[in-house]
Design a protein around this motif. Structure first.
Motif, PDB file in Angstrom:
ATOM      1  N   PRO A 105       6.617  -8.017  10.633  1.00  0.00           N
ATOM      2  CA  PRO A 105       6.691  -8.437   9.239  1.00  0.00           C
ATOM      3  C   PRO A 105       6.379  -9.915   9.024  1.00  0.00           C
ATOM      4  CG  PRO A 105       8.888  -8.049  10.108  1.00  0.00           C
ATOM      5  CD  PRO A 105       7.916  -7.619  11.165  1.00  0.00           C
ATOM      6  N   PHE A 106       6.525 -10.732  10.061  1.00  0.00           N
ATOM      7  CA  PHE A 106       6.222 -12.148   9.929  1.00  0.00           C
ATOM      8  C   PHE A 106       5.789 -12.704  11.287  1.00  0.00           C
ATOM      9  CE2 PHE A 106      10.704 -11.551  10.717  1.00  0.00           C
ATOM     10  CZ  PHE A 106      10.985 -12.446  11.744  1.00  0.00           C
ATOM     11  N   PRO A 107       4.923 -13.715  11.291  1.00  0.00           N
ATOM     12  CA  PRO A 107       4.513 -14.305  12.568  1.00  0.00           C
ATOM     13  C   PRO A 107       5.642 -15.131  13.165  1.00  0.00           C
ATOM     14  CG  PRO A 107       3.500 -15.483  10.755  1.00  0.00           C
ATOM     15  CD  PRO A 107       4.236 -14.317  10.155  1.00  0.00           C
ATOM     16  N   VAL A 108       5.729 -15.148  14.468  1.00  0.00           N
ATOM     17  CA  VAL A 108       6.756 -15.915  15.162  1.00  0.00           C
ATOM     18  C   VAL A 108       6.055 -16.993  15.974  1.00  0.00           C
ATOM     19  CG1 VAL A 108       8.602 -15.825  16.857  1.00  0.00           C
ATOM     20  CG2 VAL A 108       8.266 -13.918  15.305  1.00  0.00           C
ATOM     21  N   ILE A 109       6.491 -18.213  15.804  1.00  0.00           N
ATOM     22  CA  ILE A 109       5.882 -19.334  16.509  1.00  0.00           C
ATOM     23  C   ILE A 109       6.982 -20.300  16.922  1.00  0.00           C
ATOM     24  CG2 ILE A 109       5.360 -20.395  14.288  1.00  0.00           C
ATOM     25  CD1 ILE A 109       3.039 -21.835  15.597  1.00  0.00           C
ATOM     26  N   GLY A 110       6.772 -20.989  18.004  1.00  0.00           N
ATOM     27  CA  GLY A 110       7.723 -21.995  18.446  1.00  0.00           C
ATOM     28  C   GLY A 110       8.836 -21.458  19.315  1.00  0.00           C
ATOM     29  N   SER A 120       3.398 -23.147  26.610  1.00  0.00           N
ATOM     30  CA  SER A 120       2.491 -22.072  26.216  1.00  0.00           C
ATOM     31  C   SER A 120       3.157 -21.126  25.230  1.00  0.00           C
ATOM     32  CB  SER A 120       2.007 -21.307  27.443  1.00  0.00           C
ATOM     33  OG  SER A 120       3.103 -20.730  28.117  1.00  0.00           O
ATOM     34  N   SER A 121       4.482 -21.022  25.275  1.00  0.00           N
ATOM     35  CA  SER A 121       5.177 -20.119  24.367  1.00  0.00           C
ATOM     36  C   SER A 121       5.187 -20.657  22.939  1.00  0.00           C
ATOM     37  CB  SER A 121       6.608 -19.873  24.839  1.00  0.00           C
ATOM     38  OG  SER A 121       7.356 -21.065  24.820  1.00  0.00           O
ATOM     39  N   HIS A 122       4.837 -21.922  22.769  1.00  0.00           N
ATOM     40  CA  HIS A 122       4.820 -22.500  21.426  1.00  0.00           C
ATOM     41  C   HIS A 122       3.796 -21.796  20.545  1.00  0.00           C
ATOM     42  CE1 HIS A 122       5.411 -25.527  18.361  1.00  0.00           C
ATOM     43  NE2 HIS A 122       4.105 -25.573  18.229  1.00  0.00           N
ATOM     44  N   THR A 123       2.790 -21.198  21.150  1.00  0.00           N
ATOM     45  CA  THR A 123       1.726 -20.583  20.369  1.00  0.00           C
ATOM     46  C   THR A 123       1.883 -19.074  20.221  1.00  0.00           C
ATOM     47  OG1 THR A 123       0.373 -20.393  22.347  1.00  0.00           O
ATOM     48  CG2 THR A 123       0.076 -22.373  21.035  1.00  0.00           C
ATOM     49  N   VAL A 124       2.967 -18.502  20.697  1.00  0.00           N
ATOM     50  CA  VAL A 124       3.155 -17.055  20.605  1.00  0.00           C
ATOM     51  C   VAL A 124       3.238 -16.632  19.142  1.00  0.00           C
ATOM     52  CG1 VAL A 124       4.780 -15.169  21.029  1.00  0.00           C
ATOM     53  CG2 VAL A 124       4.279 -16.805  22.825  1.00  0.00           C
ATOM     54  N   VAL A 125       2.479 -15.632  18.791  1.00  0.00           N
ATOM     55  CA  VAL A 125       2.531 -15.065  17.450  1.00  0.00           C
ATOM     56  C   VAL A 125       2.772 -13.579  17.613  1.00  0.00           C
ATOM     57  CG1 VAL A 125       1.301 -14.638  15.309  1.00  0.00           C
ATOM     58  CG2 VAL A 125       0.993 -16.810  16.501  1.00  0.00           C
ATOM     59  N   GLY A 126       3.887 -13.096  17.109  1.00  0.00           N
ATOM     60  CA  GLY A 126       4.236 -11.696  17.260  1.00  0.00           C
ATOM     61  C   GLY A 126       3.698 -10.850  16.141  1.00  0.00           C
ATOM     62  N   ALA A 127       3.568  -9.578  16.416  1.00  0.00           N
ATOM     63  CA  ALA A 127       3.173  -8.634  15.380  1.00  0.00           C
ATOM     64  C   ALA A 127       4.433  -8.214  14.635  1.00  0.00           C
ATOM     65  CB  ALA A 127       2.512  -7.427  16.025  1.00  0.00           C
ATOM     66  N   ALA A 132       9.760  -8.557  20.846  1.00  0.00           N
ATOM     67  CA  ALA A 132       9.852  -7.377  21.697  1.00  0.00           C
ATOM     68  C   ALA A 132       8.803  -6.334  21.284  1.00  0.00           C
ATOM     69  CB  ALA A 132      11.251  -6.788  21.639  1.00  0.00           C
ATOM     70  N   ALA A 133       8.602  -6.156  19.985  1.00  0.00           N
ATOM     71  CA  ALA A 133       7.591  -5.204  19.504  1.00  0.00           C
ATOM     72  C   ALA A 133       6.192  -5.648  19.902  1.00  0.00           C
ATOM     73  CB  ALA A 133       7.693  -5.064  17.981  1.00  0.00           C
ATOM     74  N   ALA A 134       5.943  -6.953  19.888  1.00  0.00           N
ATOM     75  CA  ALA A 134       4.629  -7.459  20.275  1.00  0.00           C
ATOM     76  C   ALA A 134       4.394  -7.291  21.764  1.00  0.00           C
ATOM     77  CB  ALA A 134       4.498  -8.926  19.893  1.00  0.00           C
ATOM     78  N   LEU A 135       5.445  -7.328  22.560  1.00  0.00           N
ATOM     79  CA  LEU A 135       5.328  -7.181  24.009  1.00  0.00           C
ATOM     80  C   LEU A 135       5.185  -5.718  24.432  1.00  0.00           C
ATOM     81  CD1 LEU A 135       8.041  -9.721  25.215  1.00  0.00           C
ATOM     82  CD2 LEU A 135       5.551 -10.014  25.268  1.00  0.00           C
ATOM     83  N   ALA A 136       5.626  -4.822  23.574  1.00  0.00           N
ATOM     84  CA  ALA A 136       5.607  -3.389  23.931  1.00  0.00           C
ATOM     85  C   ALA A 136       4.215  -2.810  23.958  1.00  0.00           C
ATOM     86  CB  ALA A 136       6.464  -2.613  22.947  1.00  0.00           C
TER      87      ALA A 136
END
Length: 81
Positions: A39-44, A30-37, A77-81
């Motif tokens: 400067p850039f999206p985070v995936i994988g 499920s973490s493969h689809t994580v996209v963070g907020a 971490a910023a996306a989780l906050a």
């Protein structure tokens, strides 16, 4: 239990290396689809990086981290906050 000196698997199927820690991150995770907020999206990401555990552990141990890895982990971490 596998230790850091364990031999690598012969073949890693359906996985990429996590950009936060370089552990295998499988497409079925499920973490493969994580996209963070940020400067850039985070995936994988692997599960530990997606939950923020890796960054917390590195901060507690005061371990130097590659700037690119730190950017990935801080974006999550910023996306989780």
């Amino acid at each position: 239990m596998l230790g850091p000196d364990a031999p690598p698997a012969d073949e890693l199927e359906d996985c990429r290396l996590c950009p936060g820690c370089y552990r295998p991150a499988y497409e079925s995770s499920s973490s493969h689809t994580v996209v963070g907020a940020g400067p850039f999206p985070v995936i994988g990401l692997c599960r530990l990086c997606a939950e923020g555990s890796t960054l917390r552990s590195l901060r507690q141990a005061d371990v130097p981290v590659d700037p690119q890895q730190r950017a990935v982990l801080e974006t999550v971490a910023a996306a989780l906050a």
